[in-house]
Structure formats: structure tokens, C-alpha cells
Enzyme design. Structure first.
Site, PDB file in Angstrom:
ATOM      1  N   ASP A  99      -1.588  -8.093  -7.502  1.00 23.33           N
ATOM      2  CA  ASP A  99      -0.863  -7.282  -8.333  1.00 23.33           C
ATOM      3  C   ASP A  99      -1.056  -7.682  -9.784  1.00 23.33           C
ATOM      4  OD1 ASP A  99       1.586  -5.973  -9.073  1.00 23.33           O
ATOM      5  OD2 ASP A  99       2.295  -6.051  -7.024  1.00 23.33           O
TER       6      ASP A  99
ATOM      7  N   ALA B  95       4.167  -3.143  -1.994  1.00 22.98           N
ATOM      8  CA  ALA B  95       3.674  -4.292  -1.430  1.00 22.98           C
ATOM      9  C   ALA B  95       2.165  -4.452  -1.614  1.00 22.98           C
ATOM     10  CB  ALA B  95       3.676  -4.145   0.007  1.00 22.98           C
ATOM     11  N   LYS B  96       1.530  -3.284  -1.975  1.00 22.94           N
ATOM     12  CA  LYS B  96       0.245  -3.299  -2.297  1.00 22.94           C
ATOM     13  C   LYS B  96      -0.498  -3.839  -1.072  1.00 22.94           C
ATOM     14  CE  LYS B  96       0.702  -3.144  -7.422  1.00 22.94           C
ATOM     15  NZ  LYS B  96       2.078  -3.628  -7.346  1.00 22.94           N
ATOM     16  N   ARG B  97      -0.365  -3.221   0.006  1.00 28.72           N
ATOM     17  CA  ARG B  97      -1.249  -3.855   1.327  1.00 28.72           C
ATOM     18  C   ARG B  97      -2.469  -3.225   1.647  1.00 28.72           C
ATOM     19  NH1 ARG B  97       2.303  -7.083   0.424  1.00 28.72           N
ATOM     20  NH2 ARG B  97       3.742  -8.001   2.191  1.00 28.72           N
ATOM     21  N   THR B 121       3.194   1.199  -1.193  1.00 26.73           N
ATOM     22  CA  THR B 121       1.776   0.918  -2.049  1.00 26.73           C
ATOM     23  C   THR B 121       0.797   0.342  -1.166  1.00 26.73           C
ATOM     24  OG1 THR B 121       2.416  -1.060  -3.323  1.00 26.73           O
ATOM     25  CG2 THR B 121       3.170   0.953  -4.235  1.00 26.73           C
TER      26      THR B 121
END
Lengths: 269, 269
Positions: A99, B95-97, B121
């Protein structure tokens, strides 16, 4: 954990095995479901049965998060159990985070300091200021996705950028980040033939290699193309070990599978 | 949540504002630290003060995870509070998983079903089989990182692949995935001039646009280059709104900042 200590563990155990803890309540032995914390009970049993055969454990955080607060507590218990009972093992939070700067710092603190993992896996897409916060902690390591073991790796990772595949651009760029000596890289065993090229770019770095076993990668090829003079490999097996049996002999069966891999490793190093 | 419902919210409120909940205990008013759950207390106060001015809320999971089990409980309380009290708002787990297939499915279930977020996200690096599991849930959306607002975006995202920047390759490839009508894309406001090209590739998709405010992006430019005939934009502001004041007037100050953005938006649509 220092790299020297990791290497001495590898020499002592003649093993560079990492056991992946992908704990799925639908796959663990039914008898464990009666325990107060089945996820931790299963993890603990696997750890106790395999610790002398491996040098690393890798809980995949998705499997813990899937159970919400209970899962998160099980993750805390698992890493605490490892750090208290097997402090020489290298621990990997397989979280694939990434991130912008201040948020990456949050994640780094959560995994390195609060949970006290030795390392965390991270995704490269957001670049330098998403990776470097994970490299700012002494004796902690960030393991960057380079070339993953899945089919989707061919969507972007192998596309040509400036005359070379994107994953090589990732390796080249990341190896110039600050504190890049704290970087390791994920390279799938299913793409072992790429390892020779990868070793030209990051000759000294440890590679975390998933995909041996259930996904079909060859241990022999991984070692042939990927080994360096300090071994430089952590080969992970998850499902192939932890779900070797779903009966009451699950821990012994896991040990047998881990022993089989460890013996192959001993022959190869 | 359906896209029609999201669009009707935008029309009704004359707003396409998303409020980012990046809750940092070091930045929230000291008075809240005496609450039993300061993270939730702060989130709740911000939500109550801004709900009529925005159409979406985006908790960044890193900030919650940083507080371990307590943080995870606060995240659960926050999303439950939103779903119970403001069910018309679009909710985003930032969460950018991204992981291989079966693991992505775990994450998808955790965020869509257990926590009941409308969207999450995700990172594109691992390709198709890491993204499609997030697209298999009706009325749930995956928001794929395309061109992020940070400086590190230039490390890989803008590198040339097959004659175009990688982020355009990501948009083009992902828009062919199964159920790609459930995809949205992250495009940073700091790179608003790229939006015209992006709209050529994904004319109909919603774009989640961070980087207005604290990071310096221009709302006017975002709308100029990024708006489509259903607006198609969710512009996020986090720190600029939620930390407008750290005194006892924090909620009113947050409302004032949100109102300012909402009024600018009303003039632009």
C-alpha cells in the site's frame, strides 16, 4: 532472525523446507473441530510433528482472516507458539500486502512488531514507496512477489518491459531499493527453468519457492537452477504436507511427507 | 449493492464522495481514547457526521489490522454499523488483496460474506486466477489497482508493455476477465491527465480515485477527464476529512470538509 542463523539452520537440518500453514476447517480432521480453537490446535500439531525437518513456517493469513476475529486470534496464538517453542525457525506471514507509504508502515509494524514475524510477503505493483517501509526493520525481511506459481502469472509478470520480462524488471528495480539486503523473492517452482535468469539478477538473495508438490513443481529442477552458495532457497509445501491425511494420524502423515521432502533436500545439497 | 443503486445515490446527493476511514489512534482526539473501543467510536462519529454528503465509505484494513484482534473487532463493528444504519452507502474494504485462486476465494468470502462489504480493493500482479475469484459474487465488486496515486506508481505501472503502459495492459486484460462488469479500478487523482486514455479502455466502469486533498490531486481535472454518463467516479478523501481537527469539534470539522467537497462535486456534475 539473521540470514546467518537461517543458513546455519539449513546446514544443521540438511533442509530448506518451509511448511505452509493454510488451515482450512473443511479439510482438517473432524476430531479437531471439538477443540476450543481448532485452527490453532491443527497448526500446533503440524508444527510439533515437523519442526525438526523444516527451517521455516508460513501461515497464509487469508486462511486465518477468513474466520474473522477468531481466525486472527488463532494466528496470534500460532506465531506466539512458534516464537516461544521454536525460536530458531524463520517465520513468514504470507499476507501479500502492499500500500502507499504510511499504510505499508502500518502493515510492517503489525506483522514484524505486534505479531513478531520474521518476514512478510508483499506485492510489487505499487513500487518503491510501498516496498521500502517493509525494509526499514533490522533482522526483518520482506519477500516480494516476483514470478508466482499460478497460471495468472503469465498475464503480466512475463510480459516484456524494456526488452525483458516484467518479473525481471521487478527484481532489478527492487534490488536497488534502500536496504534491499532485507529482500527475498517469491519464485514459483512451476517455473523452475526461469531460475537461472533470476539468479543472474539476484545471486545472493533467498528465494521463497512455492509450487512443489500439489502444484507440480520439481524440487530437483528448483535446486539445479536456483541454489546459490548459501543454498538461498526456502521451498514451501502446504497442502502436500498438512493434508496428507485427514484421519487421526494426520500429524504422523504430515511428518512422513515432510521427511520425504527433507531427505530429497539432503541428497540435493 | 447494484450499480444502479449507487448511481441513484450519486444523483440524489449530488455527490460522488467516498470517505476513507484510515483510523490512527495517534491522530484521533485524545478524548476518544477513554472510550472502550476508540477506533470504532471515531469511525462512528465520522460516519454520523458525513453520511448525507457521501455515497461510500472505505475503511483501510491496514489501520485496523495494525491493532490486532482489537482492530479486527473494530472493523467488524464499523461495517456492521454502516450496514445497519446506512445500508444505501457503498462500502469498500481497502485491503489490496490478491493470491492464488483458492486463497483469493477465502479473502473474497471473508470480505463479501462474513463482513458483508460491497467491494474490496485488489492487486493485479498475480493475474486472472487471482482476480476472478473476487468477481464470482453477485452485486459485489472488486476494485483493481490500475494506476495508483503514489510516486512508486512510476516504478512499474507506467513502464511500456507491448507499446503501452502496464496500467493500460492491466485495464485491457482485466476487462476481459469473466464477470468483468463487477470490476472497478483505482486511478490516482494525482495522475488525472491519464484519465482520458483510461476512459477509452474502460468507458463504463466506476473508478475509485484517491489522492484529492492531502496528496494534491485536482477534483476539477478528475471530473474533466474521468467522468462518464453515469458519473462513474468515486473520489476518495481520507486524511483531509477525518483529521480536519483533532479537538472536540473533530466531527463538525470533518463534516465541513466533506461539505466543501460535496459542493464542489455538485457544481461539477
Amino acid at each position: 532472525m539473521t540470514l546467518e542463523k537461517l543458513y546455519s539452520q539449513i546446514q544443521e537440518k540438511k533442509s530448506f523446507l518451509c511448511v505452509g500453514l493454510d488451515v482450512d476447517l473443511e479439510k482438517i480432521p473432524a476430531q479437531l473441530l471439538q477443540e476450543e480453537d481448532p485452527i490453532f490446535a491443527f497448526s500446533k500439531a503440524i508444527i510439533d510433528a515437523t519442526h525438526d525437518l523444516c527451517v521455516a513456517y508460513k501461515p497464509n493469513t487469508a486462511f486465518f482472516e477468513a474466520y474473522g476475529v477468531k481466525g486472527w486470534m488463532a494466528l496470534e496464538k500460532t506465531i506466539n507458539y512458534l516464537n516461544e517453542n521454536y525460536p530458531d525457525h524463520f517465520t513468514i506471514a504470507d499476507a501479500k500486502r502492499g500500500d502507499i507509504g504510511n499504510t505499508s508502515t502500518r502493515y510492517a509494524k503489525a506483522f514484524y512488531e505486534d505479531l513478531n514475524f520474521d518476514s512478510v510477503t508483499i506485492a510489487p505493483y505499487m513500487g518503491k514507496d510501498s516496498v521500502e517501509p517493509f525494509l526499514a526493520f533490522e533482522d526483518k525481511f520482506a519477500i516480494l512477489l516476483a514470478l508466482t506459481s499460478n497460471q495468472g502469472a503469465f498475464d503480466f509478470q512475463t510480459k516484456t518491459v524494456d526488452g525483458k520480462p516484467l518479473y525481471q524488471e521487478v527484481l532489478k528495480t527492487a534490488s536497488q531499493y534502500e536496504n534491499s539486503d532485507r529482500l527475498m523473492y517469491v519464485v514459483g517452482a512451476t517455473k523452475a527453468e526461469y531460475l537461472a535468469d533470476i539468479r543472474k539478477i539476484v545471486p545472493k538473495s533467498f528465494l521463497l519457492v512455492p509450487g512443489v508438490g500439489a502444484q507440480g513443481g520439481s524440487l530437483e529442477e528448483v535446486v539445479k537452477y536456483g541454489k546459490n552458495d548459501q543454498i538461498g532457497l526456502l521451498v514451501n509445501s502446504s497442502r502436500g504436507i498438512i493434508y496428507a491425511s485427514n484421519g487421526s494420524d494426520f500429524a504422523e502423515a504430515a511428518r512422513a511427507k515432510a521427511l520425504d521432502l527433507q531427505q530429497q533436500m539432503a541428497d540435493l545439497i
